[in-house]
Design a protein around this motif. Structure first.
Motif, PDB file in Angstrom:
ATOM      1  N   ALA A  68      10.388   3.573  12.428  1.00  0.00           N
ATOM      2  CA  ALA A  68      11.835   3.344  12.416  1.00  0.00           C
ATOM      3  C   ALA A  68      12.550   4.332  11.501  1.00  0.00           C
ATOM      4  N   MET A  69      11.947   4.638  10.371  1.00  0.00           N
ATOM      5  CA  MET A  69      12.566   5.568   9.430  1.00  0.00           C
ATOM      6  C   MET A  69      12.524   7.006   9.933  1.00  0.00           C
ATOM      7  N   ARG A  70      11.515   7.350  10.725  1.00  0.00           N
ATOM      8  CA  ARG A  70      11.487   8.692  11.337  1.00  0.00           C
ATOM      9  C   ARG A  70      12.643   8.855  12.307  1.00  0.00           C
ATOM     10  N   ASP A  71      12.996   7.774  13.009  1.00  0.00           N
ATOM     11  CA  ASP A  71      14.140   7.825  13.917  1.00  0.00           C
ATOM     12  C   ASP A  71      15.459   7.813  13.156  1.00  0.00           C
ATOM     13  N   ARG A  72      15.533   7.014  12.107  1.00  0.00           N
ATOM     14  CA  ARG A  72      16.780   6.843  11.361  1.00  0.00           C
ATOM     15  C   ARG A  72      17.103   8.047  10.478  1.00  0.00           C
ATOM     16  N   HIS A  73      16.071   8.616   9.852  1.00  0.00           N
ATOM     17  CA  HIS A  73      16.247   9.772   8.962  1.00  0.00           C
ATOM     18  C   HIS A  73      15.258  10.867   9.378  1.00  0.00           C
ATOM     19  N   PRO A  74      15.527  11.579  10.461  1.00  0.00           N
ATOM     20  CA  PRO A  74      14.546  12.546  10.972  1.00  0.00           C
ATOM     21  C   PRO A  74      14.292  13.739  10.043  1.00  0.00           C
ATOM     22  N   ASN A  75      15.198  14.028   9.132  1.00  0.00           N
ATOM     23  CA  ASN A  75      15.038  15.191   8.255  1.00  0.00           C
ATOM     24  C   ASN A  75      14.347  14.865   6.934  1.00  0.00           C
ATOM     25  N   LEU A  76      14.015  13.588   6.719  1.00  0.00           N
ATOM     26  CA  LEU A  76      13.341  13.185   5.489  1.00  0.00           C
ATOM     27  C   LEU A  76      11.905  12.768   5.784  1.00  0.00           C
ATOM     28  N   PRO A  77      10.997  13.010   4.843  1.00  0.00           N
ATOM     29  CA  PRO A  77       9.639  12.483   5.012  1.00  0.00           C
ATOM     30  C   PRO A  77       9.675  10.952   5.009  1.00  0.00           C
ATOM     31  N   PRO A  78       8.777  10.305   5.732  1.00  0.00           N
ATOM     32  CA  PRO A  78       8.791   8.836   5.803  1.00  0.00           C
ATOM     33  C   PRO A  78       8.716   8.158   4.436  1.00  0.00           C
ATOM     34  N   LEU A  79       7.954   8.710   3.508  1.00  0.00           N
ATOM     35  CA  LEU A  79       7.854   8.126   2.167  1.00  0.00           C
ATOM     36  C   LEU A  79       9.234   8.046   1.516  1.00  0.00           C
ATOM     37  N   VAL A  80       9.994   9.107   1.604  1.00  0.00           N
ATOM     38  CA  VAL A  80      11.319   9.160   0.982  1.00  0.00           C
ATOM     39  C   VAL A  80      12.299   8.238   1.702  1.00  0.00           C
ATOM     40  N   SER A  81      12.290   8.275   3.036  1.00  0.00           N
ATOM     41  CA  SER A  81      13.244   7.444   3.781  1.00  0.00           C
ATOM     42  C   SER A  81      12.925   5.955   3.631  1.00  0.00           C
ATOM     43  N   CYS A  82      11.649   5.596   3.579  1.00  0.00           N
ATOM     44  CA  CYS A  82      11.288   4.185   3.369  1.00  0.00           C
ATOM     45  C   CYS A  82      11.718   3.732   1.978  1.00  0.00           C
ATOM     46  N   ALA A  83      11.493   4.569   0.977  1.00  0.00           N
ATOM     47  CA  ALA A  83      11.912   4.221  -0.384  1.00  0.00           C
ATOM     48  C   ALA A  83      13.432   4.103  -0.457  1.00  0.00           C
ATOM     49  N   LEU A  84      14.133   5.013   0.187  1.00  0.00           N
ATOM     50  CA  LEU A  84      15.595   4.975   0.202  1.00  0.00           C
ATOM     51  C   LEU A  84      16.108   3.681   0.824  1.00  0.00           C
ATOM     52  N   GLU A  85      15.579   3.311   1.966  1.00  0.00           N
ATOM     53  CA  GLU A  85      16.016   2.088   2.630  1.00  0.00           C
ATOM     54  C   GLU A  85      15.591   0.843   1.851  1.00  0.00           C
ATOM     55  N   THR A  89       0.809  -1.216   0.000  1.00  0.00           N
ATOM     56  CA  THR A  89       0.000   0.000   0.000  1.00  0.00           C
ATOM     57  C   THR A  89       0.844   1.268   0.000  1.00  0.00           C
ATOM     58  N   GLY A  90       2.124   1.156   0.296  1.00  0.00           N
ATOM     59  CA  GLY A  90       3.007   2.316   0.318  1.00  0.00           C
ATOM     60  C   GLY A  90       4.456   1.876   0.431  1.00  0.00           C
ATOM     61  N   ALA A  91       5.352   2.841   0.385  1.00  0.00           N
ATOM     62  CA  ALA A  91       6.779   2.530   0.439  1.00  0.00           C
ATOM     63  C   ALA A  91       7.175   1.915   1.783  1.00  0.00           C
ATOM     64  N   CYS A  92       6.581   2.394   2.864  1.00  0.00           N
ATOM     65  CA  CYS A  92       6.918   1.836   4.179  1.00  0.00           C
ATOM     66  C   CYS A  92       6.382   0.416   4.331  1.00  0.00           C
ATOM     67  N   ASP A  93       5.217   0.160   3.785  1.00  0.00           N
ATOM     68  CA  ASP A  93       4.665  -1.199   3.799  1.00  0.00           C
ATOM     69  C   ASP A  93       5.547  -2.119   2.956  1.00  0.00           C
ATOM     70  N   ALA A  94       6.020  -1.631   1.814  1.00  0.00           N
ATOM     71  CA  ALA A  94       6.918  -2.423   0.965  1.00  0.00           C
ATOM     72  C   ALA A  94       8.229  -2.717   1.685  1.00  0.00           C
ATOM     73  N   LEU A  95       8.754  -1.723   2.400  1.00  0.00           N
ATOM     74  CA  LEU A  95       9.988  -1.926   3.163  1.00  0.00           C
ATOM     75  C   LEU A  95       9.778  -2.984   4.239  1.00  0.00           C
ATOM     76  N   GLU A  96       8.665  -2.912   4.936  1.00  0.00           N
ATOM     77  CA  GLU A  96       8.360  -3.923   5.956  1.00  0.00           C
ATOM     78  C   GLU A  96       8.270  -5.314   5.344  1.00  0.00           C
ATOM     79  N   GLN A  97       7.583  -5.439   4.223  1.00  0.00           N
ATOM     80  CA  GLN A  97       7.463  -6.739   3.573  1.00  0.00           C
ATOM     81  C   GLN A  97       8.835  -7.268   3.186  1.00  0.00           C
ATOM     82  N   LYS A  98       9.684  -6.394   2.683  1.00  0.00           N
ATOM     83  CA  LYS A  98      11.034  -6.792   2.278  1.00  0.00           C
ATOM     84  C   LYS A  98      11.832  -7.264   3.492  1.00  0.00           C
TER      85      LYS A  98
END
Length: 93
Positions: free
Chosen positions: A67-84, A26-35
């Motif tokens: 987790a991505m908000r903690d890891r990359h606090p200056n990026l929106p979650p969509l961007v940080s999840c896609a990056l990871e 459903t989104g980049a963070c969901d895809a990251l979790e599945q991965k």
């Protein structure tokens, strides 16, 4: 110049939305979790696979987003999840 801008927009869109398409999420963070769940449960027992999949389906990406908000606090979650996601996919961890 216009072609370069259009190309950058297309590459950016592919970077952000390809993970959810590739993982049927459903989104980049969901895809990251599945991965990550697939990576962690690879080769483990069936019961652990079912439990991990259940937890992932219930969270819908919320765990990865936090987790991505903690890891990359200056990026929106969509961007940080896609990056990871791409770092994990390309083996750049």
């Amino acid at each position: 110049m216009k072609r370069l801008i259009v190309l950058l927009i297309l590459v950016g869109a592919a970077f952000l939305w390809a993970p959810q398409v590739l993982e049927s999420a459903t989104g980049a963070c969901d895809a990251l979790e599945q991965k990550m769940v697939a990576k962690e449960t690879n080769g483990s027992q069936l019961g652990n696979d079912l439990g991990a999949a259940l937890v992932q389906n219930l969270s819908g990406g919320a765990i990865a987003e936090a987790a991505m908000r903690d890891r990359h606090p200056n990026l929106p979650p969509l961007v940080s999840c896609a990056l990871e996601y791409w770092k994990s996919t390309l083996g750049m961890e």
